[in-house]
Design an enzyme around this catalytic site. Structure first.
Site, PDB file in Angstrom:
ATOM      1  N   ALA A  69       0.860  -1.189   0.000  1.00  0.00           N
ATOM      2  CA  ALA A  69       0.000   0.000   0.000  1.00  0.00           C
ATOM      3  C   ALA A  69       0.893   1.234   0.000  1.00  0.00           C
ATOM      4  CB  ALA A  69      -0.876  -0.005   1.248  1.00  0.00           C
ATOM      5  N   GLY A 114       0.664  -5.576   0.747  1.00  0.00           N
ATOM      6  CA  GLY A 114      -0.449  -5.836  -0.178  1.00  0.00           C
ATOM      7  C   GLY A 114       0.009  -6.469  -1.482  1.00  0.00           C
ATOM      8  N   GLU A 117       0.237 -10.008  -0.767  1.00  0.00           N
ATOM      9  CA  GLU A 117      -1.127 -10.541  -0.653  1.00  0.00           C
ATOM     10  C   GLU A 117      -1.739 -10.777  -2.046  1.00  0.00           C
ATOM     11  OE1 GLU A 117      -1.994  -7.395   2.140  1.00  0.00           O
ATOM     12  OE2 GLU A 117      -2.639  -8.883   3.627  1.00  0.00           O
ATOM     13  N   GLU A 137       4.600  -5.004   7.372  1.00  0.00           N
ATOM     14  CA  GLU A 137       3.749  -4.009   8.050  1.00  0.00           C
ATOM     15  C   GLU A 137       4.101  -3.825   9.524  1.00  0.00           C
ATOM     16  OE1 GLU A 137       2.667  -6.310   5.923  1.00  0.00           O
ATOM     17  OE2 GLU A 137       1.042  -5.524   4.668  1.00  0.00           O
TER      18      GLU A 137
HETATM   19  N1  COA Z   1       4.487   3.329  -0.343  1.00  0.00           N
HETATM   20  C1  COA Z   1       4.873   4.502  -0.855  1.00  0.00           C
HETATM   21  N2  COA Z   1       6.046   4.707  -1.466  1.00  0.00           N
HETATM   22  C2  COA Z   1       6.858   3.656  -1.573  1.00  0.00           C
HETATM   23  C3  COA Z   1       6.528   2.375  -1.077  1.00  0.00           C
HETATM   24  C4  COA Z   1       5.279   2.227  -0.438  1.00  0.00           C
HETATM   25  N3  COA Z   1       4.856   1.060   0.023  1.00  0.00           N
HETATM   26  N4  COA Z   1       7.546   1.531  -1.325  1.00  0.00           N
HETATM   27  C5  COA Z   1       8.493   2.262  -1.970  1.00  0.00           C
HETATM   28  N5  COA Z   1       8.074   3.525  -2.126  1.00  0.00           N
HETATM   29  C6  COA Z   1       8.781   4.651  -2.778  1.00  0.00           C
HETATM   30  C7  COA Z   1       9.865   5.236  -1.890  1.00  0.00           C
HETATM   31  O1  COA Z   1       9.325   6.130  -0.960  1.00  0.00           O
HETATM   32  C8  COA Z   1      10.741   5.887  -2.911  1.00  0.00           C
HETATM   33  O2  COA Z   1      10.122   7.082  -3.344  1.00  0.00           O
HETATM   34  P1  COA Z   1      10.995   8.447  -3.482  1.00  0.00           P
HETATM   35  O3  COA Z   1      12.035   8.110  -4.532  1.00  0.00           O
HETATM   36  O4  COA Z   1      10.000   9.459  -3.945  1.00  0.00           O
HETATM   37  O5  COA Z   1      11.602   8.707  -2.154  1.00  0.00           O
HETATM   38  C9  COA Z   1      10.675   4.911  -4.097  1.00  0.00           C
HETATM   39  O6  COA Z   1       9.484   4.168  -3.901  1.00  0.00           O
HETATM   40  C10 COA Z   1      11.834   3.942  -4.159  1.00  0.00           C
HETATM   41  O7  COA Z   1      11.909   3.265  -2.914  1.00  0.00           O
HETATM   42  P2  COA Z   1      13.216   3.270  -1.982  1.00  0.00           P
HETATM   43  O8  COA Z   1      12.758   3.043  -0.576  1.00  0.00           O
HETATM   44  O9  COA Z   1      14.041   4.482  -2.222  1.00  0.00           O
HETATM   45  O10 COA Z   1      13.982   1.987  -2.539  1.00  0.00           O
HETATM   46  P3  COA Z   1      14.959   1.032  -1.734  1.00  0.00           P
HETATM   47  O11 COA Z   1      15.570   0.137  -2.753  1.00  0.00           O
HETATM   48  O12 COA Z   1      15.871   1.807  -0.846  1.00  0.00           O
HETATM   49  O13 COA Z   1      14.022   0.160  -0.771  1.00  0.00           O
HETATM   50  C11 COA Z   1      12.071  -1.186  -0.206  1.00  0.00           C
HETATM   51  C12 COA Z   1      13.064  -0.732  -1.322  1.00  0.00           C
HETATM   52  C13 COA Z   1      10.978  -2.012  -0.900  1.00  0.00           C
HETATM   53  C14 COA Z   1      12.830  -2.057   0.813  1.00  0.00           C
HETATM   54  C15 COA Z   1      11.472   0.057   0.495  1.00  0.00           C
HETATM   55  O14 COA Z   1      10.990   0.941  -0.499  1.00  0.00           O
HETATM   56  C16 COA Z   1      10.344  -0.257   1.428  1.00  0.00           C
HETATM   57  O15 COA Z   1      10.579  -0.731   2.541  1.00  0.00           O
HETATM   58  N6  COA Z   1       9.077   0.029   1.015  1.00  0.00           N
HETATM   59  C17 COA Z   1       7.926  -0.123   1.857  1.00  0.00           C
HETATM   60  C18 COA Z   1       7.440  -1.545   1.859  1.00  0.00           C
HETATM   61  C19 COA Z   1       6.267  -1.728   2.813  1.00  0.00           C
HETATM   62  O16 COA Z   1       6.381  -1.476   3.996  1.00  0.00           O
HETATM   63  N7  COA Z   1       5.117  -2.190   2.285  1.00  0.00           N
HETATM   64  C20 COA Z   1       3.938  -2.397   3.050  1.00  0.00           C
HETATM   65  C21 COA Z   1       3.153  -1.156   3.145  1.00  0.00           C
HETATM   66  S1  COA Z   1       1.702  -1.313   4.162  1.00  0.00           S
END
Ligand code: COA
Length: 263
Positions: A69, A114, A117, A137
């Site tokens: 999400a 998600g 999921e 999460e």
């Molecule tokens: N929601 C919103 N934005 C997200 C996102 C999410 N779930 N996952 C990644 N992004 C965005 C980042 O904020 C970033 O945006 P920006 O460039 O404008 O700052 C872009 O996507 C790239 O992600 P980034 O975090 O810089 O890449 P990374 O390689 O360092 O890390 C992840 C990758 C997947 C480990 C990390 O993005 C992450 O932990 N995402 C969240 C995953 C999550 O918790 N999902 C469940 C949500 S309920």
């Protein structure tokens, strides 16, 4: 996000009888917001209704399948908007699980929250060797809301599910294979070809039989075995009376490939 933007970020194509849904919000690792969930739900309903479509493939562009999400949207939402998003999500996942067509997930990269999921809702899963899947999460002080706590436990068992839920750690594609979540692991460049090949194979099968196999497994594992066995017998009786079953049986006897019409 406007309806048009959501259309640009979730693409829809057809290759013969196979629908391909591509998550294309690459700069945000294909995170899903309200407009995107609405668009996906509509697409899944469209796939269910389309008589000429017999299987679907879900795939992401770039480094992610779907990174969950949209956490930025979470940060700006009111409680009622958050609740509405969760209800919409449930309908979207049901759009895959109750769909009459089988769904193949082609997991190209991160499938988190998600996004994982969605993978759990699909019928078959092909993963790139680079895929990473999980339910992070807990790091937000939250839990999955799209069935993750229940479906993962049912697939991999209680304690293994708790390890992922409580620590929030990701699993590799290989771990997913060993846990029975992933059907096949392939090199990244072979992913889409493998998933499409599998979907085309499903598309050649008798549509009613495919639909019933999906329903029987999904419903049956949640039911008492006696009830589930009755579902199975009823489904087989119905299938026996279809034109496709006549065609399948005749084709075997005549030593030729069956031509299933979905009748
Ligand atoms: N929601 C919103 N934005 C997200 C996102 C999410 N779930 N996952 C990644 N992004 C965005 C980042 O904020 C970033 O945006 P920006 O460039 O404008 O700052 C872009 O996507 C790239 O992600 P980034 O975090 O810089 O890449 P990374 O390689 O360092 O890390 C992840 C990758 C997947 C480990 C990390 O993005 C992450 O932990 N995402 C969240 C995953 C999550 O918790 N999902 C469940 C949500 S309920």
């Amino acid at each position: 996000m406007s309806e048009q933007e959501a259309k640009d970020q979730v693409l829809y194509e057809e290759e013969d009888a196979v629908a391909i849904v591509t998550f294309a919000r690459e700069e945000k690792l294909n995170a899903m917001n309200t407009a995107i969930v609405r668009r996906m739900t509509e697409l899944f309903e469209q796939i269910d209704r389309a008589g000429h479509i017999r299987a679907a493939v879900l795939v992401g562009r770039g480094r992610a399948f779907v990174a969950g999400a949209d956490i930025e949207e979470y940060s700006e939402q009111s409680f009622s908007e958050f609740s509405e998003y969760q209800s919409m999500g449930r309908r979207m996942y049901e759009g895959i699980e109750l769909n009459r067509k089988p769904f193949v997930a082609a997991v190209n990269g991160y499938a988190l929250g998600g996004g994982f999921e969605l993978v759990l809702a699909c019928d078959l899963v092909v993963a790139s060797s680079r895929a990473k899947m999980g339910l992070p999460e807990i790091h937000l002080g939250l839990l999955p809301g799209g069935g993750g706590t229940q479906k993962l436990a049912r697939i991999v068992g209680r304690n293994r599910a708790k390890e992922f839920l409580l620590t929030g750690r990701n699993m590799t594609a290989q771990e997913g294979l060993e846990l029975g979540i992933v059907n096949r692991v392939v090199e990244p460049e072979a992913l889409l070809g493998e998933a499409l090949g599998l979907a085309r194979e499903l598309a050649e099968r008798a549509p009613y039989a495919v639909r019933e196999a999906k329903r029987l497994v999904n419903q049956g594992v949640e039911s008492h075995i006696d009830v589930a066995l009755s579902f199975e017998q009823a489904a087989l009786s119905n299938l026996y009376q279809t034109e496709d079953a006549r065609e399948g049986i005749r084709a075997f006897v005549e030593k030729r490939r069956p031509d299933f019409r979905g009748r």
